[in-house]
Design a protein around this motif. Structure first.
Motif, PDB file in Angstrom:
ATOM      1  N   TYR A  17       0.806  -1.220   0.000  1.00 39.04           N
ATOM      2  CA  TYR A  17       0.000   0.000   0.000  1.00 39.04           C
ATOM      3  C   TYR A  17       0.841   1.273   0.000  1.00 39.04           C
ATOM      4  CZ  TYR A  17      -3.957  -2.997   1.257  1.00 39.04           C
ATOM      5  OH  TYR A  17      -4.920  -3.957   1.268  1.00 39.04           O
ATOM      6  N   SER A  18       2.124   1.183  -0.276  1.00 36.27           N
ATOM      7  CA  SER A  18       2.962   2.386  -0.253  1.00 36.27           C
ATOM      8  C   SER A  18       2.603   3.349  -1.385  1.00 36.27           C
ATOM      9  CB  SER A  18       4.438   2.003  -0.332  1.00 36.27           C
ATOM     10  OG  SER A  18       4.709   1.360  -1.564  1.00 36.27           O
ATOM     11  N   PHE A  19       1.905   2.886  -2.399  1.00 35.29           N
ATOM     12  CA  PHE A  19       1.479   3.759  -3.496  1.00 35.29           C
ATOM     13  C   PHE A  19       0.389   4.731  -3.056  1.00 35.29           C
ATOM     14  CE2 PHE A  19      -1.649   0.412  -3.532  1.00 35.29           C
ATOM     15  CZ  PHE A  19      -2.832   1.087  -3.783  1.00 35.29           C
ATOM     16  N   ALA A  20      -0.316   4.401  -1.995  1.00 33.07           N
ATOM     17  CA  ALA A  20      -1.510   5.153  -1.597  1.00 33.07           C
ATOM     18  C   ALA A  20      -1.137   6.407  -0.823  1.00 33.07           C
ATOM     19  CB  ALA A  20      -2.413   4.274  -0.748  1.00 33.07           C
ATOM     20  N   ASP A  21      -1.591   7.539  -1.325  1.00 33.62           N
ATOM     21  CA  ASP A  21      -1.393   8.805  -0.633  1.00 33.62           C
ATOM     22  C   ASP A  21      -2.606   9.695  -0.884  1.00 33.62           C
ATOM     23  OD1 ASP A  21      -0.328  10.899   0.784  1.00 33.62           O
ATOM     24  OD2 ASP A  21       0.841  11.640  -0.901  1.00 33.62           O
ATOM     25  N   PRO A  22      -3.718   9.443  -0.173  1.00 34.54           N
ATOM     26  CA  PRO A  22      -4.896  10.281  -0.394  1.00 34.54           C
ATOM     27  C   PRO A  22      -4.786  11.667   0.225  1.00 34.54           C
ATOM     28  CG  PRO A  22      -5.356   8.644   1.264  1.00 34.54           C
ATOM     29  CD  PRO A  22      -3.980   8.348   0.740  1.00 34.54           C
ATOM     30  N   ALA A  23      -3.745  11.905   1.040  1.00 34.12           N
ATOM     31  CA  ALA A  23      -3.474  13.196   1.674  1.00 34.12           C
ATOM     32  C   ALA A  23      -4.711  13.711   2.414  1.00 34.12           C
ATOM     33  CB  ALA A  23      -2.957  14.189   0.655  1.00 34.12           C
ATOM     34  N   PRO A  80     -14.626   4.972   4.909  1.00 34.03           N
ATOM     35  CA  PRO A  80     -15.035   4.555   3.564  1.00 34.03           C
ATOM     36  C   PRO A  80     -14.574   5.524   2.466  1.00 34.03           C
ATOM     37  CG  PRO A  80     -16.874   4.359   5.077  1.00 34.03           C
ATOM     38  CD  PRO A  80     -15.780   5.045   5.820  1.00 34.03           C
ATOM     39  N   VAL A  81     -14.577   6.815   2.746  1.00 33.58           N
ATOM     40  CA  VAL A  81     -14.135   7.773   1.723  1.00 33.58           C
ATOM     41  C   VAL A  81     -12.639   7.629   1.480  1.00 33.58           C
ATOM     42  CG1 VAL A  81     -13.855  10.228   1.201  1.00 33.58           C
ATOM     43  CG2 VAL A  81     -16.021   9.389   2.087  1.00 33.58           C
ATOM     44  N   LYS A  82     -11.847   7.443   2.537  1.00 34.77           N
ATOM     45  CA  LYS A  82     -10.404   7.244   2.356  1.00 34.77           C
ATOM     46  C   LYS A  82     -10.148   5.950   1.581  1.00 34.77           C
ATOM     47  CE  LYS A  82      -5.994   7.344   4.720  1.00 34.77           C
ATOM     48  NZ  LYS A  82      -5.303   7.676   5.966  1.00 34.77           N
ATOM     49  N   SER A  83     -10.875   4.905   1.900  1.00 35.81           N
ATOM     50  CA  SER A  83     -10.734   3.638   1.194  1.00 35.81           C
ATOM     51  C   SER A  83     -11.113   3.787  -0.274  1.00 35.81           C
ATOM     52  CB  SER A  83     -11.605   2.584   1.868  1.00 35.81           C
ATOM     53  OG  SER A  83     -11.487   1.350   1.222  1.00 35.81           O
ATOM     54  N   TRP A  84     -12.166   4.536  -0.550  1.00 32.79           N
ATOM     55  CA  TRP A  84     -12.587   4.789  -1.929  1.00 32.79           C
ATOM     56  C   TRP A  84     -11.488   5.515  -2.711  1.00 32.79           C
ATOM     57  CZ3 TRP A  84     -14.572   9.969  -3.238  1.00 32.79           C
ATOM     58  CH2 TRP A  84     -14.890  10.093  -4.581  1.00 32.79           C
ATOM     59  N   LEU A  85     -10.870   6.529  -2.095  1.00 34.92           N
ATOM     60  CA  LEU A  85      -9.814   7.267  -2.788  1.00 34.92           C
ATOM     61  C   LEU A  85      -8.571   6.411  -3.013  1.00 34.92           C
ATOM     62  CD1 LEU A  85     -10.134  10.802  -1.194  1.00 34.92           C
ATOM     63  CD2 LEU A  85     -10.804  10.072  -3.476  1.00 34.92           C
ATOM     64  N   VAL A  86      -8.219   5.574  -2.052  1.00 36.78           N
ATOM     65  CA  VAL A  86      -7.072   4.672  -2.230  1.00 36.78           C
ATOM     66  C   VAL A  86      -7.362   3.685  -3.354  1.00 36.78           C
ATOM     67  CG1 VAL A  86      -5.758   2.800  -1.144  1.00 36.78           C
ATOM     68  CG2 VAL A  86      -6.170   4.918   0.101  1.00 36.78           C
ATOM     69  N   ALA A  87      -8.567   3.123  -3.383  1.00 34.95           N
ATOM     70  CA  ALA A  87      -8.936   2.184  -4.448  1.00 34.95           C
ATOM     71  C   ALA A  87      -8.939   2.881  -5.803  1.00 34.95           C
ATOM     72  CB  ALA A  87     -10.306   1.574  -4.162  1.00 34.95           C
ATOM     73  N   SER A  88      -9.370   4.128  -5.847  1.00 37.27           N
ATOM     74  CA  SER A  88      -9.340   4.884  -7.108  1.00 37.27           C
ATOM     75  C   SER A  88      -7.912   5.125  -7.564  1.00 37.27           C
ATOM     76  CB  SER A  88     -10.065   6.216  -6.947  1.00 37.27           C
ATOM     77  OG  SER A  88     -11.429   6.009  -6.707  1.00 37.27           O
ATOM     78  N   GLN A  89      -7.011   5.403  -6.617  1.00 36.87           N
ATOM     79  CA  GLN A  89      -5.602   5.569  -6.977  1.00 36.87           C
ATOM     80  C   GLN A  89      -5.041   4.277  -7.558  1.00 36.87           C
ATOM     81  OE1 GLN A  89      -3.780   6.877  -3.296  1.00 36.87           O
ATOM     82  NE2 GLN A  89      -3.575   8.951  -4.103  1.00 36.87           N
ATOM     83  N   TYR A  90      -5.382   3.151  -6.949  1.00 41.91           N
ATOM     84  CA  TYR A  90      -4.866   1.869  -7.429  1.00 41.91           C
ATOM     85  C   TYR A  90      -5.417   1.532  -8.815  1.00 41.91           C
ATOM     86  CZ  TYR A  90      -4.191  -3.111  -7.983  1.00 41.91           C
ATOM     87  OH  TYR A  90      -3.862  -4.342  -8.492  1.00 41.91           O
ATOM     88  N   ILE A  91      -6.715   1.642  -8.983  1.00 46.67           N
ATOM     89  CA  ILE A  91      -7.343   1.225 -10.240  1.00 46.67           C
ATOM     90  C   ILE A  91      -6.939   2.142 -11.393  1.00 46.67           C
ATOM     91  CG2 ILE A  91      -9.593   1.036 -11.383  1.00 46.67           C
ATOM     92  CD1 ILE A  91     -10.555  -0.313  -8.818  1.00 46.67           C
ATOM     93  N   ASN A  92      -6.810   3.441 -11.119  1.00 37.17           N
ATOM     94  CA  ASN A  92      -6.440   4.392 -12.172  1.00 37.17           C
ATOM     95  C   ASN A  92      -4.935   4.596 -12.297  1.00 37.17           C
ATOM     96  OD1 ASN A  92      -9.122   5.073 -13.005  1.00 37.17           O
ATOM     97  ND2 ASN A  92      -9.335   6.096 -11.041  1.00 37.17           N
ATOM     98  N   LYS A  93      -4.163   3.843 -11.508  1.00 36.13           N
ATOM     99  CA  LYS A  93      -2.699   3.927 -11.527  1.00 36.13           C
ATOM    100  C   LYS A  93      -2.218   5.368 -11.347  1.00 36.13           C
ATOM    101  CE  LYS A  93      -2.226  -0.166 -14.405  1.00 36.13           C
ATOM    102  NZ  LYS A  93      -3.559  -0.630 -14.240  1.00 36.13           N
ATOM    103  N   ALA A  94      -2.821   6.071 -10.396  1.00 35.34           N
ATOM    104  CA  ALA A  94      -2.461   7.469 -10.139  1.00 35.34           C
ATOM    105  C   ALA A  94      -1.095   7.531  -9.463  1.00 35.34           C
ATOM    106  CB  ALA A  94      -3.506   8.115  -9.230  1.00 35.34           C
ATOM    107  N   GLU A  95      -0.316   8.495  -9.855  1.00 35.30           N
ATOM    108  CA  GLU A  95       0.992   8.716  -9.251  1.00 35.30           C
ATOM    109  C   GLU A  95       1.354  10.184  -9.383  1.00 35.30           C
ATOM    110  OE1 GLU A  95       3.782   7.473 -13.030  1.00 35.30           O
ATOM    111  OE2 GLU A  95       3.411   5.995 -11.483  1.00 35.30           O
TER     112      GLU A  95
END
Length: 136
Positions: free
Chosen positions: A47-53, A104-119
């Motif tokens: 989960y190191s990719f996740a940074d919803p800030a 749930p909102v933080k989880s949603w944003l992390v999942a969106s980062q993963y699925i959309n390959k946000a960086e």
């Protein structure tokens, strides 16, 4: 041929409601109330990719604030209750609403980062053919 597993990944909204791993949909996403776990306990996704800030806090405060203050204004205009009624109902509604929806909102944003390959954005170096310094 490389060995790899195929996962039935949940949608970002499903992962958000379940607060689960965005890849396998089964592992835990959180190690504490809002602290992300280092990796998924089922599929091993790091989960190191996740940074919803501050995104989850902003969305939650804005959404819950608009709803609760809208209800507060409607009750005030319609019923004119005493001030203590607002103090006893509005502040707990704001606090409980924000705390209940933050995970749930933080989880949603992390999942969106993963699925959309946000960086993070980065600049690519321009090659000699892409940029001619004599034109400046």
């Amino acid at each position: 041929m490389a060995d790899y597993e195929v996962y039935d990944s949940p949608t970002p909204i499903e992962a958000g409601f379940k607060c689960c791993c965005p890849r396998c949909g089964e592992g835990k996403l959180f190690g504490g109330f809002l602290k992300l776990a280092p990796k998924c306990d089922r599929c091993g996704l790091d989960y190191s990719f996740a940074d919803p800030a501050d995104g989850p806090a902003f969305f939650v405060m804005s959404g819950i604030g608009i709803v609760v203050i809208g209800v507060f204004a409607w009750v005030e205009v319609t019923y004119h209750p005493p001030l203590w009624v607002h103090l006893v109902t509005v502040f707990p509604a704001l606090i409980i609403g924000c705390l209940a929806t933050l995970r749930p909102v933080k989880s949603w944003l992390v999942a969106s980062q993963y699925i959309n390959k946000a960086e993070e954005g980065r600049f690519e170096s321009l090659g000699r053919h892409d940029f001619d310094s004599r034109r400046l």
